[in-house]
Design a protein around this motif. Structure first.
Motif, PDB file in Angstrom:
ATOM      1  N   ALA A 452       0.828  -1.209   0.000  1.00  0.00           N
ATOM      2  CA  ALA A 452       0.000   0.000   0.000  1.00  0.00           C
ATOM      3  C   ALA A 452       0.866   1.263   0.000  1.00  0.00           C
ATOM      4  O   ALA A 452       0.571   2.234  -0.722  1.00  0.00           O
ATOM      5  N   ASP A 453       1.944   1.257   0.768  1.00  0.00           N
ATOM      6  CA  ASP A 453       2.842   2.427   0.808  1.00  0.00           C
ATOM      7  C   ASP A 453       3.494   2.645  -0.555  1.00  0.00           C
ATOM      8  O   ASP A 453       3.605   3.788  -1.025  1.00  0.00           O
ATOM      9  N   ASN A 454       3.905   1.536  -1.181  1.00  0.00           N
ATOM     10  CA  ASN A 454       4.531   1.649  -2.501  1.00  0.00           C
ATOM     11  C   ASN A 454       3.542   2.185  -3.538  1.00  0.00           C
ATOM     12  O   ASN A 454       3.886   3.018  -4.386  1.00  0.00           O
ATOM     13  N   ALA A 455       2.280   1.727  -3.451  1.00  0.00           N
ATOM     14  CA  ALA A 455       1.266   2.217  -4.389  1.00  0.00           C
ATOM     15  C   ALA A 455       0.991   3.702  -4.160  1.00  0.00           C
ATOM     16  O   ALA A 455       0.870   4.496  -5.119  1.00  0.00           O
ATOM     17  N   GLY A 456       0.855   4.112  -2.881  1.00  0.00           N
ATOM     18  CA  GLY A 456       0.584   5.512  -2.579  1.00  0.00           C
ATOM     19  C   GLY A 456       1.699   6.428  -3.022  1.00  0.00           C
ATOM     20  O   GLY A 456       1.450   7.544  -3.499  1.00  0.00           O
ATOM     21  N   ARG A 457       2.955   6.000  -2.895  1.00  0.00           N
ATOM     22  CA  ARG A 457       4.086   6.838  -3.293  1.00  0.00           C
ATOM     23  C   ARG A 457       4.193   6.979  -4.808  1.00  0.00           C
ATOM     24  O   ARG A 457       4.945   7.800  -5.296  1.00  0.00           O
ATOM     25  N   HIS A 458       3.470   6.092  -5.531  1.00  0.00           N
ATOM     26  CA  HIS A 458       3.487   6.195  -6.998  1.00  0.00           C
ATOM     27  C   HIS A 458       2.166   6.711  -7.541  1.00  0.00           C
ATOM     28  O   HIS A 458       1.769   6.403  -8.664  1.00  0.00           O
ATOM     29  N   GLY A 459       1.482   7.471  -6.730  1.00  0.00           N
ATOM     30  CA  GLY A 459       0.313   8.203  -7.206  1.00  0.00           C
ATOM     31  C   GLY A 459      -0.984   7.428  -7.227  1.00  0.00           C
ATOM     32  O   GLY A 459      -1.954   7.881  -7.852  1.00  0.00           O
ATOM     33  N   ALA A 460      -1.088   6.302  -6.575  1.00  0.00           N
ATOM     34  CA  ALA A 460      -2.336   5.528  -6.577  1.00  0.00           C
ATOM     35  C   ALA A 460      -3.310   6.118  -5.564  1.00  0.00           C
ATOM     36  O   ALA A 460      -2.924   6.602  -4.499  1.00  0.00           O
ATOM     37  N   THR A 461      -4.589   6.053  -5.910  1.00  0.00           N
ATOM     38  CA  THR A 461      -5.653   6.478  -4.993  1.00  0.00           C
ATOM     39  C   THR A 461      -6.569   5.316  -4.607  1.00  0.00           C
ATOM     40  O   THR A 461      -7.331   5.428  -3.648  1.00  0.00           O
ATOM     41  N   THR A 462      -6.473   4.207  -5.356  1.00  0.00           N
ATOM     42  CA  THR A 462      -7.322   3.033  -5.087  1.00  0.00           C
ATOM     43  C   THR A 462      -6.440   1.781  -5.088  1.00  0.00           C
ATOM     44  O   THR A 462      -5.580   1.604  -5.967  1.00  0.00           O
ATOM     45  N   LEU A 463      -6.690   0.934  -4.118  1.00  0.00           N
ATOM     46  CA  LEU A 463      -5.972  -0.338  -4.014  1.00  0.00           C
ATOM     47  C   LEU A 463      -7.020  -1.462  -4.031  1.00  0.00           C
ATOM     48  O   LEU A 463      -7.854  -1.569  -3.130  1.00  0.00           O
ATOM     49  N   THR A 464      -6.990  -2.274  -5.087  1.00  0.00           N
ATOM     50  CA  THR A 464      -7.956  -3.356  -5.252  1.00  0.00           C
ATOM     51  C   THR A 464      -7.324  -4.675  -4.822  1.00  0.00           C
ATOM     52  O   THR A 464      -6.287  -5.083  -5.368  1.00  0.00           O
ATOM     53  N   ILE A 465      -7.950  -5.348  -3.848  1.00  0.00           N
ATOM     54  CA  ILE A 465      -7.422  -6.605  -3.306  1.00  0.00           C
ATOM     55  C   ILE A 465      -8.471  -7.687  -3.537  1.00  0.00           C
ATOM     56  O   ILE A 465      -9.627  -7.550  -3.109  1.00  0.00           O
ATOM     57  N   THR A 466      -8.061  -8.786  -4.210  1.00  0.00           N
ATOM     58  CA  THR A 466      -8.964  -9.900  -4.508  1.00  0.00           C
ATOM     59  C   THR A 466      -8.384 -11.174  -3.920  1.00  0.00           C
ATOM     60  O   THR A 466      -7.221 -11.534  -4.212  1.00  0.00           O
ATOM     61  N   VAL A 467      -9.162 -11.869  -3.093  1.00  0.00           N
ATOM     62  CA  VAL A 467      -8.710 -13.086  -2.396  1.00  0.00           C
ATOM     63  C   VAL A 467      -9.342 -14.305  -3.070  1.00  0.00           C
ATOM     64  O   VAL A 467     -10.558 -14.336  -3.295  1.00  0.00           O
ATOM     65  N   ALA A 468      -8.492 -15.335  -3.357  1.00  0.00           N
ATOM     66  CA  ALA A 468      -8.977 -16.567  -4.001  1.00  0.00           C
ATOM     67  C   ALA A 468      -8.364 -17.772  -3.290  1.00  0.00           C
ATOM     68  O   ALA A 468      -7.206 -18.119  -3.531  1.00  0.00           O
ATOM     69  N   PRO A 469      -9.086 -18.396  -2.361  1.00  0.00           N
ATOM     70  CA  PRO A 469      -8.560 -19.594  -1.678  1.00  0.00           C
ATOM     71  C   PRO A 469      -8.413 -20.766  -2.645  1.00  0.00           C
ATOM     72  O   PRO A 469      -9.240 -20.967  -3.535  1.00  0.00           O
TER      73      PRO A 469
END
Length: 545
Positions: A452-469
């Motif tokens: 999340a920190d890496n995404a925010g430092r590169h200008g991201a405003t949305t982080l999409t997380i998808t879980v697949a067991p």
């Protein structure tokens, strides 16, 4: 390293190999002894069968001559009858068993006869014995022709003496075939090798009654007493030593050589099994251990052997994995030390240069720097100091990621609220199913926190997380809508100290820490295709809890 879900190849244990080899070695002499006894017993029965054939011919000649006498001899009232008169043939099967029958003592000596010999029978006995002497060179048997009282009619030096007290002769005088094993008398000691054979110390004796019939029936018979007409006119008493097993084996030397070659082949196979399953893997492990100690495995160990017992295979694989880790760790430390020295050298050089300029300005009488210049150099010192502080902190995080405290199960749904609280500027979009992973909640938060920190430092405003067991793991896809990663840099994003934000304080350690943390728990991370041409997408594999 072989994944735990891949079924391991079955291998025999060292104990199984040792027990199997010992049983095989123990079975070889037992099998040889069994063959020796079985073959020796077969020679005894073969000898009995030959004596039966010879005695049957002599008995038939004896009976035919007796039946032609006129007047007929006065035979004792010892009536015998065929077991089944309707049957044409009445064969006598050899039945001696060297392994089961008792071996009697030497044949008792003949004793003087109590009755006189009929001259007609004496003449017949001499004729029959003459026929036996003609075959003696080939049959090698000793023959005694007896009358109905057990007196020897013909047969070497014992003519006129009686053998009626000998058990097999007495049984034959009663109308029954009888064979016996007796200790062999010999004037010469047998060769030492012959002492291994029981058959060379015995002699086969066969007593066959001579049956005559006043009505013309002639035969030899072992049946019970029965109707009048059949009488015992005498006994053919024959004996011979069984064929020597060693002499016979010499005659079959080609087959014996073939059997010996088979045993040698079994021994060589056992030696090959020991060498392949135990000796060679151990020698290979010893060699690799020495090479590892001398630093000869700089490029990593050779592949683990694909043979050996289960224990050696596990030992070999464990050593191979350990050596591979040591080799990888050695290369990693060398590269890491070079990067750390480079990353620390740049800010330290900047701090040292700015400090020297400020020091020279203070020592100068005129004071050449104005306030703005001093402020700029002090700002550089503070920036480099903050970079050093961030770099040291990331190095501590990397050390914890390489050697984390393992254990614990965490449901991912419990981590998302804390992650959202730590990064309020990012909108989290959680999808898929909830799942438990075999990591502590702290390590899971560190993992997704760096992403999340890496995404925010590169200008991201949305982080999409998808879980697949999945069956053995949990796959998590993390995507952002930031600046993305250029094609030339995609292969280096997980390298330590690689960053495109060095001027703004980036250390290039975030994704490397994530990768180290995941691999230390048996997981992994991969950079996948960009999302819609912008942003970055990572696929994470976590061990399932």
């Amino acid at each position: 390293m072989t994944p735990p879900w891949v079924r391991a190849k079955w291998r025999p244990s060292l104990g199984m190999i040792v027990v199997a080899v010992l049983l095989a070695v123990a079975a070889l002499p037992l099998a040889g002894l069994f063959f020796f006894r079985l073959y020796e017993n077969q020679l005894v029965r073969q000898t009995e069968a030959e004596l039966i054939a010879q005695a049957s011919v002599l008995a038939a000649a004896y009976a035919e001559a007796v039946e032609r006498l006129d007047p007929p001899p006065a035979l004792p009232p010892t009536p015998v009858a065929l077991a089944d008169p309707d049957e044409r043939f009445h064969p006598i099967e050899p039945a001696l068993d060297l392994t089961g029958d008792d071996v009697l003592g030497a044949r008792p000596a003949a004793v003087p006869a109590n009755t006189a010999v009929d001259p007609a029978l004496q003449s017949i006995g001499v004729q029959v014995y003459a026929l036996a002497r003609r075959t003696q060179d080939q049959m090698l048997s000793g023959v005694r022709v007896l009358d109905f009282n057990g007196t020897i009619l013909a047969g070497a030096e014992e003519v006129g003496l009686s053998l009626a007290a000998v058990p097999e002769v007495a049984d034959a005088l009663a109308g029954h075939y009888h064979a016996a094993l007796r200790i062999r008398r010999s004037q010469h000691e047998p060769p030492p090798l012959y002492s291994m054979s029981r058959g060379t110390g015995v002699r086969v004796f066969v007593a066959l009654p001579v049956i005559v019939h006043t009505g013309g029936h002639t035969g030899t018979h072992t049946g019970a007493h029965g109707a009048d007409g059949d009488r015992v006119a005498g006994v053919i008493y024959a004996s011979r030593t069984p064929n020597n097993i060693f002499r016979h084996l010499y005659g079959e030397r080609r087959k014996v050589a073939l059997a010996g070659g088979g045993i040698l082949a079994v021994i060589l196979i056992i030696a090959f099994v020991f060498s392949r399953t135990i000796t060679r893997p151990i020698h290979q492990l010893v060699r690799q251990t020495r090479e590892l100690g001398t630093g000869a495995l700089a490029e990593g160990p050779a592949d683990a052997p694909h043979y050996g017992t289960r224990e050696i295979a596990l030992l070999s694989q464990s050593f191979h994995d350990m050596a591979q880790r040591l080799s990888d760790r050695s290369r990693y430390i060398t590269t890491f030390a070079a990067h750390v020295s480079h990353e620390l050298k740049s800010p330290l050089t900047g701090i040292q240069g700015a400090a020297e300029l400020l020091h020279d300005d203070l020592e100068s009488e005129n004071g050449g720097m104005d306030a703005d210049q001093r402020r700029r150099f002090l700002g550089n010192i503070l920036a480099d100091t903050r970079r050093l502080t961030a770099l040291v902190q990331r190095l501590r995080d990397l050390a914890q990621a390489d050697n984390p405290v393992r254990g614990g199960d965490t449901r991912l749904s419990t981590v998302w609220p804390d992650l959202a609280a730590r990064f309020p500027a990012l909108a989290l979009d959680i999808g898929g199913e909830d799942a438990a992973v075999a990591m502590s909640a702290e390590n899971v938060l560190i993992l997704f926190g760096h992403l999340a920190d890496n995404a925010g430092r590169h200008g991201a405003t949305t982080l999409t997380i998808t879980v697949a067991p999945r069956d053995w793991a949990v796959t998590v896809t993390v995507a952002d809508n930031g600046q993305g990663i250029s094609a030339p840099n995609r292969g280096r994003v997980f390298d330590a100290f690689f960053t495109t934000r060095r001027d703004s304080g980036g250390t290039g350690m975030g994704l490397h820490i994530v990768q180290s943390l995941l691999r230390s728990h048996g997981g992994d991370i991969q950079l996948t295709a960009e999302q819609g041409g912008s942003g970055a997408m990572f696929e994470i594999t976590l061990p399932r809890g």
